[in-house]
Design an enzyme around this catalytic site. Sequence first.
Site, PDB file in Angstrom:
ATOM      1  N   LYS A  50     -21.702  74.198  16.703  1.00 26.38           N
ATOM      2  CA  LYS A  50     -21.421  72.798  17.055  1.00 26.38           C
ATOM      3  C   LYS A  50     -22.442  71.815  16.503  1.00 26.38           C
ATOM      4  O   LYS A  50     -22.198  70.611  16.459  1.00 26.38           O
ATOM      5  CB  LYS A  50     -21.284  72.657  18.574  1.00 26.38           C
ATOM      6  CG  LYS A  50     -20.066  73.416  19.076  1.00 26.38           C
ATOM      7  CD  LYS A  50     -19.637  73.042  20.469  1.00 26.38           C
ATOM      8  CE  LYS A  50     -18.329  73.740  20.804  1.00 26.38           C
ATOM      9  NZ  LYS A  50     -17.794  73.365  22.101  1.00 26.38           N
ATOM     10  N   THR A  72     -21.398  61.787  25.086  1.00 29.16           N
ATOM     11  CA  THR A  72     -20.327  62.777  25.180  1.00 29.16           C
ATOM     12  C   THR A  72     -20.310  63.355  26.584  1.00 29.16           C
ATOM     13  O   THR A  72     -21.214  63.091  27.385  1.00 29.16           O
ATOM     14  CB  THR A  72     -20.507  63.904  24.145  1.00 29.16           C
ATOM     15  OG1 THR A  72     -19.277  64.640  24.045  1.00 29.16           O
ATOM     16  CG2 THR A  72     -21.633  64.864  24.524  1.00 29.16           C
ATOM     17  N   SER A  75     -20.694  70.522  29.198  1.00 28.59           N
ATOM     18  CA  SER A  75     -21.621  71.301  30.019  1.00 28.59           C
ATOM     19  C   SER A  75     -22.254  72.418  29.206  1.00 28.59           C
ATOM     20  O   SER A  75     -23.019  73.222  29.722  1.00 28.59           O
ATOM     21  CB  SER A  75     -20.878  71.905  31.215  1.00 28.59           C
ATOM     22  OG  SER A  75     -19.848  72.749  30.749  1.00 28.59           O
ATOM     23  N   TYR A 112     -34.070  68.869  24.096  1.00 27.35           N
ATOM     24  CA  TYR A 112     -33.687  68.177  22.862  1.00 27.35           C
ATOM     25  C   TYR A 112     -33.680  66.655  23.037  1.00 27.35           C
ATOM     26  O   TYR A 112     -33.146  65.931  22.201  1.00 27.35           O
ATOM     27  CB  TYR A 112     -32.306  68.645  22.402  1.00 27.35           C
ATOM     28  CG  TYR A 112     -32.240  70.111  22.034  1.00 27.35           C
ATOM     29  CD1 TYR A 112     -33.235  70.712  21.261  1.00 27.35           C
ATOM     30  CD2 TYR A 112     -31.168  70.900  22.457  1.00 27.35           C
ATOM     31  CE1 TYR A 112     -33.160  72.056  20.921  1.00 27.35           C
ATOM     32  CE2 TYR A 112     -31.095  72.252  22.117  1.00 27.35           C
ATOM     33  CZ  TYR A 112     -32.094  72.820  21.354  1.00 27.35           C
ATOM     34  OH  TYR A 112     -32.005  74.157  21.023  1.00 27.35           O
ATOM     35  N   ALA A 205      -6.946  82.120  29.638  1.00 28.54           N
ATOM     36  CA  ALA A 205      -7.001  80.688  29.305  1.00 28.54           C
ATOM     37  C   ALA A 205      -6.319  80.495  27.955  1.00 28.54           C
ATOM     38  O   ALA A 205      -6.933  80.123  26.963  1.00 28.54           O
ATOM     39  CB  ALA A 205      -8.445  80.206  29.256  1.00 28.54           C
ATOM     40  N   LYS A 270     -27.125  94.799  16.394  1.00 24.83           N
ATOM     41  CA  LYS A 270     -28.402  94.406  17.021  1.00 24.83           C
ATOM     42  C   LYS A 270     -28.540  92.895  17.174  1.00 24.83           C
ATOM     43  O   LYS A 270     -29.634  92.350  17.082  1.00 24.83           O
ATOM     44  CB  LYS A 270     -29.606  94.959  16.233  1.00 24.83           C
ATOM     45  CG  LYS A 270     -29.505  96.424  15.858  1.00 24.83           C
ATOM     46  CD  LYS A 270     -29.252  97.314  17.062  1.00 24.83           C
ATOM     47  CE  LYS A 270     -29.128  98.773  16.645  1.00 24.83           C
ATOM     48  NZ  LYS A 270     -28.420  99.598  17.635  1.00 24.83           N
ATOM     49  N   ASN A 304     -25.619  81.551  22.630  1.00 18.96           N
ATOM     50  CA  ASN A 304     -26.278  81.021  23.826  1.00 18.96           C
ATOM     51  C   ASN A 304     -25.752  81.737  25.072  1.00 18.96           C
ATOM     52  O   ASN A 304     -24.826  81.283  25.733  1.00 18.96           O
ATOM     53  CB  ASN A 304     -26.062  79.507  23.937  1.00 18.96           C
ATOM     54  CG  ASN A 304     -26.800  78.772  22.832  1.00 18.96           C
ATOM     55  OD1 ASN A 304     -27.873  79.193  22.403  1.00 18.96           O
ATOM     56  ND2 ASN A 304     -26.230  77.684  22.353  1.00 18.96           N
TER      57      ASN A 304
END
Length: 312
Positions: A50, A72, A75, A112, A205, A270, A304
């Site tokens: 992103k 924006t 979450s 950030y 979903a 890995k 993440n």
Amino acid sequence: MNKEFLIQVHNRVKPYIHKTPVLSSQLINEITGCSVFFKCENFQKMGAFKMRGAANAILNLSEVDRKKGVVTHSSGNFAQALSLAANKIGIEAYIVMPENAPQVKKNAVKGYKGHIIESESTATAREQMAEKVKKETGATFIHPSNNDDVIHGQGTAAIELLDEHPELDYIFTPVGGGGLIAGTALAAKYFSNNCKVVGGEPKNADDAYRSLKAGKIQLNNNGATTIADGLRTFLGDRNFPIIKEHVNSIIRVEEHEIIEAMKLIWERMKIVIEPSSAVAFAALIKDKEDYKNKSVGIIISGGNVDVTNLPF
């Protein structure tokens, strides 16, 4: 829209992103029966693709608009991406986050230098709060996925992948808000010899799958739960027409298949990827007979993940 336009997009964002590596595994090739090339956006700045769309959207603003900042609602990864891109470009970012967003995500946005404004967790509340911030600050609203500049920026991952592997027959991506798969589809159209684009989506979903079937945007019910929490968002009027025209198919996967794909990448390559990223790989494994002996790219959308809470 043409190839030259997308080359300009790529050149615009290059100073603000990593050119991420493309990895492969002989064992994974044997398991799937095809040649698989993973575009590892988990190694991207802030850990996800992103960053590309966020940087492009900000860089396309006029100098006057940039000075007022951007806003924006997110979450997750786009909250971090817009905050980091704004910080690198030297402007303010206002991020509307639901009050129940994980503290680790809020901390990342703060790291950030993004300004967090909390709202109730419903989509309507988030949108209303973003509109309020926009009016109060003059900041430009940038949607995480339903924005042309964001879509074009996200497509640069596939441009890089096809530059390294022009022989690809297919590119798989996860499908959430639709920005990545729409951008990938445009890249495949202009930078490949008939490479087809396939989406992976959690069965819990599956709004994009149903949207393609119905020919119009479908939503998930509020109770839609999936480990791939980044994919619970729905398509928009900017990306859905691109998806409808240029995406070959969408494959739905079960929760246990997502976890197994995530685990296989960790064991064999890995690297740690987030569940949303594993959905695309899970889709290939599920329908591997259809892709036998083909050359397949997979965009690993991000890394993440809370490593203290892995599902395997």
